[in-house]
Write a protein that holds these residues in place. Structure first.
Motif, PDB file in Angstrom:
ATOM      1  N   UNK A  59       0.834  -1.196   0.000  1.00  0.00           N
ATOM      2  CA  UNK A  59       0.000   0.000   0.000  1.00  0.00           C
ATOM      3  C   UNK A  59       0.871   1.249   0.000  1.00  0.00           C
ATOM      4  N   UNK A  60       0.210   2.362  -0.168  1.00  0.00           N
ATOM      5  CA  UNK A  60       0.881   3.655  -0.066  1.00  0.00           C
ATOM      6  C   UNK A  60       0.419   4.399   1.179  1.00  0.00           C
ATOM      7  N   UNK A  61      -0.233   3.678   2.101  1.00  0.00           N
ATOM      8  CA  UNK A  61      -0.622   4.303   3.372  1.00  0.00           C
ATOM      9  C   UNK A  61       0.619   4.863   4.056  1.00  0.00           C
ATOM     10  N   UNK A  62       0.485   6.013   4.667  1.00  0.00           N
ATOM     11  CA  UNK A  62       1.630   6.574   5.373  1.00  0.00           C
ATOM     12  C   UNK A  62       1.129   7.586   6.405  1.00  0.00           C
ATOM     13  N   UNK A  63       2.021   8.050   7.211  1.00  0.00           N
ATOM     14  CA  UNK A  63       1.709   9.062   8.223  1.00  0.00           C
ATOM     15  C   UNK A  63       2.477  10.320   7.886  1.00  0.00           C
ATOM     16  N   UNK A  64       1.808  11.455   7.913  1.00  0.00           N
ATOM     17  CA  UNK A  64       2.479  12.727   7.653  1.00  0.00           C
ATOM     18  C   UNK A  64       2.615  13.496   8.964  1.00  0.00           C
ATOM     19  N   UNK A  65       3.862  13.723   9.366  1.00  0.00           N
ATOM     20  CA  UNK A  65       4.150  14.557  10.536  1.00  0.00           C
ATOM     21  C   UNK A  65       4.347  15.974   9.999  1.00  0.00           C
ATOM     22  N   UNK A  66       3.239  16.716   9.947  1.00  0.00           N
ATOM     23  CA  UNK A  66       3.242  18.013   9.256  1.00  0.00           C
ATOM     24  C   UNK A  66       3.679  19.138  10.187  1.00  0.00           C
ATOM     25  N   UNK A 108       8.631  11.924   1.234  1.00  0.00           N
ATOM     26  CA  UNK A 108       7.738  12.196   0.105  1.00  0.00           C
ATOM     27  C   UNK A 108       6.754  11.040   0.016  1.00  0.00           C
ATOM     28  N   UNK A 109       5.572  11.235  -0.602  1.00  0.00           N
ATOM     29  CA  UNK A 109       4.536  10.194  -0.562  1.00  0.00           C
ATOM     30  C   UNK A 109       4.492   9.264  -1.770  1.00  0.00           C
ATOM     31  N   UNK A 110       5.531   9.274  -2.610  1.00  0.00           N
ATOM     32  CA  UNK A 110       5.513   8.398  -3.791  1.00  0.00           C
ATOM     33  C   UNK A 110       6.067   7.043  -3.362  1.00  0.00           C
ATOM     34  N   UNK A 111       5.161   6.138  -3.003  1.00  0.00           N
ATOM     35  CA  UNK A 111       5.518   4.859  -2.397  1.00  0.00           C
ATOM     36  C   UNK A 111       6.086   3.890  -3.428  1.00  0.00           C
ATOM     37  N   UNK A 112       6.815   2.880  -2.963  1.00  0.00           N
ATOM     38  CA  UNK A 112       7.360   1.876  -3.890  1.00  0.00           C
ATOM     39  C   UNK A 112       6.299   1.136  -4.678  1.00  0.00           C
ATOM     40  N   UNK A 113       5.060   1.121  -4.200  1.00  0.00           N
ATOM     41  CA  UNK A 113       4.000   0.415  -4.919  1.00  0.00           C
ATOM     42  C   UNK A 113       3.694   1.071  -6.267  1.00  0.00           C
ATOM     43  N   UNK A 141      -6.475  -8.795  -0.328  1.00  0.00           N
ATOM     44  CA  UNK A 141      -6.165  -7.545   0.336  1.00  0.00           C
ATOM     45  C   UNK A 141      -6.443  -6.377  -0.595  1.00  0.00           C
ATOM     46  N   UNK A 142      -6.283  -5.176  -0.068  1.00  0.00           N
ATOM     47  CA  UNK A 142      -6.551  -3.994  -0.881  1.00  0.00           C
ATOM     48  C   UNK A 142      -5.643  -2.858  -0.438  1.00  0.00           C
ATOM     49  N   UNK A 143      -5.040  -2.189  -1.400  1.00  0.00           N
ATOM     50  CA  UNK A 143      -4.179  -1.062  -1.051  1.00  0.00           C
ATOM     51  C   UNK A 143      -4.981   0.077  -0.425  1.00  0.00           C
ATOM     52  N   UNK A 144      -6.261   0.164  -0.742  1.00  0.00           N
ATOM     53  CA  UNK A 144      -7.114   1.234  -0.210  1.00  0.00           C
ATOM     54  C   UNK A 144      -8.078   0.726   0.844  1.00  0.00           C
ATOM     55  N   UNK A 145      -7.916  -0.541   1.245  1.00  0.00           N
ATOM     56  CA  UNK A 145      -8.837  -1.185   2.182  1.00  0.00           C
ATOM     57  C   UNK A 145     -10.261  -1.232   1.657  1.00  0.00           C
TER      58      UNK A 145
END
Length: 532
Positions: A296-303, A344-349, A517-521
């Motif tokens: 997935x490309x789920x991630x946490x942003x510490x803004x 950055x949010x460009x995930x390996x997926x 499974x699902x990358x977006x759930x």
């Protein structure tokens, strides 16, 4: 900002809050050791072995119960919770469906074609599809659906996800062809039609889905009780026969994850839609349960608010980023079920290959940057986050990892609904972002200078110009080069620390087959069946 519109889950609490004694104690002990172990770089080093979802010859019949997080609404236009999305996805369908490998599966559209400049996309609709009341699906329904979604008066999250589409840009060509005319070229536009609100509804849909649910989907909604769940029966006239294989479904909603896990262990439910690494600890060795993983490309942003002190100086933001030992976080917080990220949010997926040196933890350099920025002794700061999955543990770990640089973090862990009342206003906030099928969606929604959810309030004209080219570019290799340039800007400017990309987990009893499974759930139950 009140609304929570990126597809993440509604209010959840720390696992165990409603669980019985021993389980609660075991969880809390486990969570504590995880955080400490992560800080030491020791915990969670054992790799997970996750059995694949078993396949075979599908069997018809049977009933299945599924546990999902709470549903705040099941109106498809305004969906903003995972539980609500899961319920609606059994009833109504998208034009296309993004598979776990990011290929697009035709659903209500059979083909799609762009104009040469990428601003006009023409979709051919599947013929012979009927709504649950027997009326045929036509282009009028698709046009009305998208015009409804992008109409500002309806406040749909889809409007924010597709700012390049206006009502007048959606037009019927003939009874089974629809044309989308965009404000600017979007090379991956078909993926945007998979945004969770974009299920196709009849042209005369009046906004009362809970009372009169309708769609073309594999199941008919026969009852819905807010705060409890929904019951479904098989749509005998479904266009993709012999699917679905199940006769009946029941979706039960839960306010926190641990009761879902207990219900799965007892057999009261057969599927848990999503759970975290921490939630899964108690069932990973249960022979009656299968864990299903999806990249997935789920991630946490510490803004960090770039328009407020102390984060208006990028040296401070860079110092924060240098304090995090990312591999230790992946091991400790997620048991290795994540990829190390690089702010950055460009995930390996995603197909775009990003070339950028990985940032490594360096507290000495962080202290020097803080001194250069006028903070030689560090500074105190409130860090806001909410009760969801591993976020409280992430925040506690941030408190530990920032301390050696003199940054004294005061934790503000709030209920989810409270946090999302002001998540884009706080100076230092930790927010969960769920996957999108294309990287452009996350980049645009979180970092474009004009984006509503740009929690860092960061603006960079060079980045915005690259993003416009990235969105328009159909060639993956050229998008990769543009993506690398954007990633380099984000890595240098650090509007947000992005430390890892999660992998999604769901769980099922071993007699449940065909569940993926699902990358977006997302929850596609058309191919699921029960073994004897």
């Amino acid at each position: 900002m009140v609304k929570r519109t990126d597809g993440s889950f509604p209010a959840t609490t720390l696992p165990g809050l409603t669980a019985a004694g021993s389980t609660r104690r075991q969880f809390l002990a486990g969570a504590s050791s995880l955080a400490l172990g992560a800080a030491l770089g020791l915990a969670g080093t054992a790799a997970w072995t996750l059995p694949a979802s078993a396949q075979g010859t599908p069997r018809r019949g049977g009933s299945l119960k599924i546990a999902v997080p709470a549903a705040t609404s099941i109106d498809p236009v305004r969906l903003n919770s995972s539980g609500g999305i899961a319920i609606v996805q059994q009833v109504a369908e998208y034009l296309v469906y993004a598979e776990p490998d990011l290929t697009l599966r035709p659903v209500l559209a059979t083909s799609w074609e762009p104009s040469e400049d990428g601003k006009v996309w023409t979709f051919a609709l599947r013929q012979g599809v009927k709504f649950h009341d027997g009326r045929p699906l036509t282009a009028d329904d698709v046009v009305a659906t998208f015009q409804r979604l992008v109409d500002p008066a309806n406040a749909s999250p889809a409007a924010g996800a597709m700012p390049f589409l206006k009502k007048e840009g959606v037009a019927k060509v003939d009874d089974h062809t629809v044309r989308f005319t965009l404000d600017r070229p979007i090379g991956t536009f078909p993926y945007f039609t998979h945004t969770y609100n974009c299920v196709i509804l009849p042209a005369d849909y009046a906004g009362n889905f809970a009372e009169k649910p309708i769609g073309t989907g594999p199941f008919k909604l026969v009852s819905y009780r807010p705060q409890e769940g929904a019951k479904f029966e098989r749509n005998a006239d479904y266009w993709d026969q012999p699917k679905p294989y199940l006769d009946r479904l029941e979706i039960q909603t839960f306010e926190s994850p641990q009761p879902m896990v207990l219900a799965l262990q007892s057999g009261d439910v057969q599927v848990v839609q999503q759970l975290s690494y921490i939630d899964a600890q108690g069932i990973r060795s249960d022979n009656n349960i299968t864990l299903i993983q999806a990249d997935a490309a789920d991630h946490r942003q510490l803004c960090m608010r770039t328009d407020m002190k102390p984060f208006d100086d990028k040296r401070v933001r860079q110092a924060v980023a240098l304090c995090f030992d990312r591999p230790a976080m992946v091991r400790g917080l997620l048991g290795g079920l994540a990829d190390v990220a690089n702010d950055h949010p460009i995930a390996p997926i995603y197909p775009e290959q990003i070339e950028l040196a990985q940032r490594q933890a360096n507290v000495a350099q962080a202290r020097q940057l803080l001194a250069d920025a006028g903070y030689p002794q560090g500074f105190p700061i409130d860090l806001y986050t909410h009760q969801y999955l591993e976020l409280p543990q992430f925040a506690a770990l941030a408190q530990q990892m920032l301390a050696p640089a003199g940054i004294k973090v005061n934790l503000k862990v709030e209920p989810t609904n409270l946090y999302y009342n002001h998540w884009t206003e706080v100076s230092f906030g930790l927010t969960d972002w769920t996957s999108r099928p294309v990287a452009a969606q996350i980049l645009a929604q979180s970092f474009r200078g004009s984006a509503e959810w740009n929690a860092a309030h960061w603006k960079n004209e060079a980045f915005d110009a690259l993003l416009a080219r990235f969105e328009a570019e159909p060639d993956v290799e050229r998008r990769g080069k543009l993506g690398s340039e954007m990633a380099a800007i984000l890595n240098d400017e650090v509007p947000a620390v992005i430390a890892y990309f999660n992998k999604n987990l769901r769980a099922a009893r071993t007699n449940v087959k065909g569940l993926t499974g699902s990358m977006s759930n997302y929850l596609d139950m058309t191919r699921t069946w029960l073994d004897a």
